[in-house]
Design a protein around this motif. Structure first.
Motif, PDB file in Angstrom:
ATOM      1  N   VAL A 201      -5.477  39.456   1.174  1.00  0.00           N
ATOM      2  CA  VAL A 201      -4.947  39.951  -0.105  1.00  0.00           C
ATOM      3  C   VAL A 201      -4.660  41.442  -0.081  1.00  0.00           C
ATOM      4  O   VAL A 201      -3.932  41.951  -0.934  1.00  0.00           O
ATOM      5  CB  VAL A 201      -5.908  39.658  -1.283  1.00  0.00           C
ATOM      6  CG1 VAL A 201      -5.902  38.178  -1.611  1.00  0.00           C
ATOM      7  CG2 VAL A 201      -7.296  40.165  -1.030  1.00  0.00           C
ATOM      8  N   LEU A 202      -5.252  42.153   0.886  1.00  0.00           N
ATOM      9  CA  LEU A 202      -5.083  43.607   0.942  1.00  0.00           C
ATOM     10  C   LEU A 202      -3.926  44.018   1.848  1.00  0.00           C
ATOM     11  O   LEU A 202      -3.573  45.197   1.921  1.00  0.00           O
ATOM     12  CB  LEU A 202      -6.375  44.261   1.452  1.00  0.00           C
ATOM     13  CG  LEU A 202      -7.663  43.874   0.701  1.00  0.00           C
ATOM     14  CD1 LEU A 202      -8.881  44.479   1.377  1.00  0.00           C
ATOM     15  CD2 LEU A 202      -7.593  44.308  -0.749  1.00  0.00           C
TER      16      LEU A 202
ATOM     17  N   ILE B 122      -1.136  32.329  -4.588  1.00  0.00           N
ATOM     18  CA  ILE B 122      -1.913  32.028  -3.381  1.00  0.00           C
ATOM     19  C   ILE B 122      -2.293  30.557  -3.382  1.00  0.00           C
ATOM     20  O   ILE B 122      -2.168  29.868  -2.371  1.00  0.00           O
ATOM     21  CB  ILE B 122      -3.169  32.926  -3.318  1.00  0.00           C
ATOM     22  CG1 ILE B 122      -2.767  34.394  -3.192  1.00  0.00           C
ATOM     23  CG2 ILE B 122      -4.062  32.512  -2.152  1.00  0.00           C
ATOM     24  CD1 ILE B 122      -3.941  35.366  -3.247  1.00  0.00           C
TER      25      ILE B 122
ATOM     26  N   ILE C 216      -4.249  30.701  -8.352  1.00  0.00           N
ATOM     27  CA  ILE C 216      -4.783  31.975  -7.887  1.00  0.00           C
ATOM     28  C   ILE C 216      -3.602  32.846  -7.496  1.00  0.00           C
ATOM     29  O   ILE C 216      -2.733  32.410  -6.736  1.00  0.00           O
ATOM     30  CB  ILE C 216      -5.751  31.774  -6.700  1.00  0.00           C
ATOM     31  CG1 ILE C 216      -6.909  30.848  -7.098  1.00  0.00           C
ATOM     32  CG2 ILE C 216      -6.285  33.120  -6.209  1.00  0.00           C
ATOM     33  CD1 ILE C 216      -7.877  30.532  -5.958  1.00  0.00           C
TER      34      ILE C 216
ATOM     35  N   TRP D  33      -9.291  34.728 -15.208  1.00  0.00           N
ATOM     36  CA  TRP D  33     -10.354  35.564 -14.649  1.00  0.00           C
ATOM     37  C   TRP D  33      -9.669  36.539 -13.700  1.00  0.00           C
ATOM     38  O   TRP D  33      -8.940  36.128 -12.792  1.00  0.00           O
ATOM     39  CB  TRP D  33     -11.379  34.709 -13.899  1.00  0.00           C
ATOM     40  CG  TRP D  33     -12.510  35.515 -13.346  1.00  0.00           C
ATOM     41  CD1 TRP D  33     -13.646  35.884 -14.009  1.00  0.00           C
ATOM     42  CD2 TRP D  33     -12.635  36.052 -12.023  1.00  0.00           C
ATOM     43  NE1 TRP D  33     -14.455  36.621 -13.181  1.00  0.00           N
ATOM     44  CE2 TRP D  33     -13.863  36.744 -11.969  1.00  0.00           C
ATOM     45  CE3 TRP D  33     -11.827  36.030 -10.892  1.00  0.00           C
ATOM     46  CZ2 TRP D  33     -14.292  37.398 -10.811  1.00  0.00           C
ATOM     47  CZ3 TRP D  33     -12.252  36.688  -9.748  1.00  0.00           C
ATOM     48  CH2 TRP D  33     -13.484  37.356  -9.715  1.00  0.00           C
TER      49      TRP D  33
ATOM     50  N   MET E 141      -9.768  40.290 -11.385  1.00  0.00           N
ATOM     51  CA  MET E 141     -10.580  41.297 -10.706  1.00  0.00           C
ATOM     52  C   MET E 141      -9.645  42.327 -10.059  1.00  0.00           C
ATOM     53  O   MET E 141      -8.562  41.979  -9.581  1.00  0.00           O
ATOM     54  CB  MET E 141     -11.409  40.626  -9.610  1.00  0.00           C
ATOM     55  CG  MET E 141     -12.203  41.603  -8.758  1.00  0.00           C
ATOM     56  SD  MET E 141     -13.346  40.787  -7.612  1.00  0.00           S
ATOM     57  CE  MET E 141     -12.196  39.863  -6.615  1.00  0.00           C
TER      58      MET E 141
ATOM     59  N   LEU F 187      -9.110  44.725  -6.902  1.00  0.00           N
ATOM     60  CA  LEU F 187      -9.572  44.853  -5.515  1.00  0.00           C
ATOM     61  C   LEU F 187      -9.387  46.265  -4.982  1.00  0.00           C
ATOM     62  O   LEU F 187     -10.155  46.721  -4.138  1.00  0.00           O
ATOM     63  CB  LEU F 187      -8.819  43.871  -4.615  1.00  0.00           C
ATOM     64  CG  LEU F 187      -9.115  42.397  -4.901  1.00  0.00           C
ATOM     65  CD1 LEU F 187      -8.081  41.510  -4.228  1.00  0.00           C
ATOM     66  CD2 LEU F 187     -10.515  42.042  -4.403  1.00  0.00           C
TER      67      LEU F 187
ATOM     68  N   GLY G  88     -13.681  45.906  -7.684  1.00  0.00           N
ATOM     69  CA  GLY G  88     -14.811  44.985  -7.847  1.00  0.00           C
ATOM     70  C   GLY G  88     -15.051  44.578  -9.285  1.00  0.00           C
ATOM     71  O   GLY G  88     -15.710  43.564  -9.535  1.00  0.00           O
TER      72      GLY G  88
ATOM     73  N   PHE H 168     -14.509  42.888 -12.790  1.00  0.00           N
ATOM     74  CA  PHE H 168     -13.787  41.683 -13.218  1.00  0.00           C
ATOM     75  C   PHE H 168     -13.960  41.460 -14.700  1.00  0.00           C
ATOM     76  O   PHE H 168     -14.829  42.053 -15.350  1.00  0.00           O
ATOM     77  CB  PHE H 168     -14.213  40.458 -12.410  1.00  0.00           C
ATOM     78  CG  PHE H 168     -15.658  40.072 -12.563  1.00  0.00           C
ATOM     79  CD1 PHE H 168     -16.102  39.381 -13.671  1.00  0.00           C
ATOM     80  CD2 PHE H 168     -16.574  40.411 -11.581  1.00  0.00           C
ATOM     81  CE1 PHE H 168     -17.434  39.023 -13.801  1.00  0.00           C
ATOM     82  CE2 PHE H 168     -17.917  40.057 -11.700  1.00  0.00           C
ATOM     83  CZ  PHE H 168     -18.339  39.362 -12.822  1.00  0.00           C
TER      84      PHE H 168
ATOM     85  N   LEU I 138      -6.639  40.351  -8.289  1.00  0.00           N
ATOM     86  CA  LEU I 138      -6.736  38.926  -8.006  1.00  0.00           C
ATOM     87  C   LEU I 138      -6.967  38.236  -9.338  1.00  0.00           C
ATOM     88  O   LEU I 138      -7.909  38.577 -10.079  1.00  0.00           O
ATOM     89  CB  LEU I 138      -7.903  38.625  -7.063  1.00  0.00           C
ATOM     90  CG  LEU I 138      -7.986  37.154  -6.669  1.00  0.00           C
ATOM     91  CD1 LEU I 138      -6.974  36.852  -5.563  1.00  0.00           C
ATOM     92  CD2 LEU I 138      -9.391  36.795  -6.202  1.00  0.00           C
TER      93      LEU I 138
ATOM     94  N   VAL J 148      -7.316  34.478 -11.401  1.00  0.00           N
ATOM     95  CA  VAL J 148      -7.507  33.024 -11.349  1.00  0.00           C
ATOM     96  C   VAL J 148      -7.224  32.483 -12.748  1.00  0.00           C
ATOM     97  O   VAL J 148      -7.960  32.773 -13.696  1.00  0.00           O
ATOM     98  CB  VAL J 148      -8.939  32.655 -10.921  1.00  0.00           C
ATOM     99  CG1 VAL J 148      -9.099  31.137 -10.880  1.00  0.00           C
ATOM    100  CG2 VAL J 148      -9.281  33.273  -9.568  1.00  0.00           C
TER     101      VAL J 148
ATOM    102  N   ASN K 199     -20.711  42.416 -13.878  1.00  0.00           N
ATOM    103  CA  ASN K 199     -19.271  42.504 -14.143  1.00  0.00           C
ATOM    104  C   ASN K 199     -18.537  43.249 -13.014  1.00  0.00           C
ATOM    105  O   ASN K 199     -17.405  43.670 -13.159  1.00  0.00           O
ATOM    106  CB  ASN K 199     -18.977  43.145 -15.501  1.00  0.00           C
ATOM    107  CG  ASN K 199     -19.611  44.513 -15.623  1.00  0.00           C
ATOM    108  OD1 ASN K 199     -20.064  45.086 -14.636  1.00  0.00           O
ATOM    109  ND2 ASN K 199     -19.631  45.046 -16.826  1.00  0.00           N
ATOM    110  N   ASN K 200     -19.238  43.384 -11.890  1.00  0.00           N
ATOM    111  CA  ASN K 200     -18.602  43.931 -10.687  1.00  0.00           C
ATOM    112  C   ASN K 200     -19.167  43.164  -9.489  1.00  0.00           C
ATOM    113  O   ASN K 200     -20.386  43.142  -9.280  1.00  0.00           O
ATOM    114  CB  ASN K 200     -18.876  45.430 -10.546  1.00  0.00           C
ATOM    115  CG  ASN K 200     -18.115  46.035  -9.384  1.00  0.00           C
ATOM    116  OD1 ASN K 200     -18.263  45.611  -8.238  1.00  0.00           O
ATOM    117  ND2 ASN K 200     -17.275  47.020  -9.657  1.00  0.00           N
ATOM    118  N   VAL K 201     -18.296  42.540  -8.730  1.00  0.00           N
ATOM    119  CA  VAL K 201     -18.762  41.678  -7.641  1.00  0.00           C
ATOM    120  C   VAL K 201     -19.395  42.460  -6.496  1.00  0.00           C
ATOM    121  O   VAL K 201     -20.117  41.891  -5.682  1.00  0.00           O
ATOM    122  CB  VAL K 201     -17.630  40.796  -7.062  1.00  0.00           C
ATOM    123  CG1 VAL K 201     -17.226  39.733  -8.051  1.00  0.00           C
ATOM    124  CG2 VAL K 201     -16.446  41.616  -6.625  1.00  0.00           C
ATOM    125  N   LEU K 202     -19.106  43.776  -6.441  1.00  0.00           N
ATOM    126  CA  LEU K 202     -19.623  44.585  -5.335  1.00  0.00           C
ATOM    127  C   LEU K 202     -20.947  45.262  -5.695  1.00  0.00           C
ATOM    128  O   LEU K 202     -21.579  45.882  -4.833  1.00  0.00           O
ATOM    129  CB  LEU K 202     -18.596  45.664  -4.960  1.00  0.00           C
ATOM    130  CG  LEU K 202     -17.179  45.157  -4.673  1.00  0.00           C
ATOM    131  CD1 LEU K 202     -16.238  46.321  -4.460  1.00  0.00           C
ATOM    132  CD2 LEU K 202     -17.183  44.232  -3.458  1.00  0.00           C
TER     133      LEU K 202
ATOM    134  N   GLY L   4     -10.852  41.074   2.633  1.00  0.00           N
ATOM    135  CA  GLY L   4      -9.528  40.696   2.149  1.00  0.00           C
ATOM    136  C   GLY L   4      -9.026  39.384   2.711  1.00  0.00           C
ATOM    137  O   GLY L   4      -8.109  38.770   2.149  1.00  0.00           O
TER     138      GLY L   4
END
Lengths: 108, 108
Positions: A4-5, A20, A28, A51, A53, A55, A74, A76, A99, A101, B2-5, B74
């Motif tokens: 994705v990057l 995707i 997605i 949903w 996010m 990146l 990060g 979302f 990203l 969804v 609320n942040n996946v990282l 990614g």
């Protein structure tokens, strides 16, 4: 595309939307923004939940209610179907990669 | 969360699975791995399709067919329902953060 990057589009004058996964109940999507606000006029008002996010880069989302949120790498957010929103701006210095969804409830 | 990282779990002796979205047709999950292989024995054999992406670190996935794939930041992969697979290893030096979207087809 399998990263994705990578393979970012060169035309920075517009946003770029790439599916995707496209299935009956879920889609997605990668979105690459170069400082754009969107939609150009009015609000996104979607039949599906989204949903989303960030990146890389950042994006500022405004809701019709007046709430404003800044999303960085990060971060979302889940946007319920029918909740009007728009992207106020995205990073002017680098690509903002999102990203998203999109999904439906069974009884939708 | 609320942040996946962010808010990574401290216990590095195991993998950590967190639901982010749980709907009838889609489930979005964060997985944090600290060098683990999984499952401990055998293969994952899932009823749902899985779209999975690595956000940081790396993971090596093996399929029953013998195919091996290394996913870095990614990189993503769509794993059809019923396609047996396992995680051979993940980065030993840092957390590997995965984002997985599990989804069903309408006629499933």
């Amino acid at each position: 595309m399998n990263n994705v990057l990578a393979q970012l589009p060169e035309d920075t004058s517009m946003e770029h939307f790439s599916d995707i996964i496209k299935s009956e109940n879920v889609r997605i999507e990668r979105i690459v923004s170069y400082g754009q606000s969107s939609p150009e006029h009015g609000w996104y008002n979607q039949e599906e939940h989204e949903w989303v996010m960030v990146l890389s880069g950042y994006g500022i989302i405004e809701f019709e209610s007046g709430e404003v949120m800044r999303l960085e790498s990060g971060d979302f957010l889940n946007i319920q179907a029918g909740r009007k929103h728009r992207v106020v701006t995205t990073s002017a210095d680098e690509a903002t990669i999102w990203l998203a969804v999109f999904y439906r409830q069974k009884d939708y």
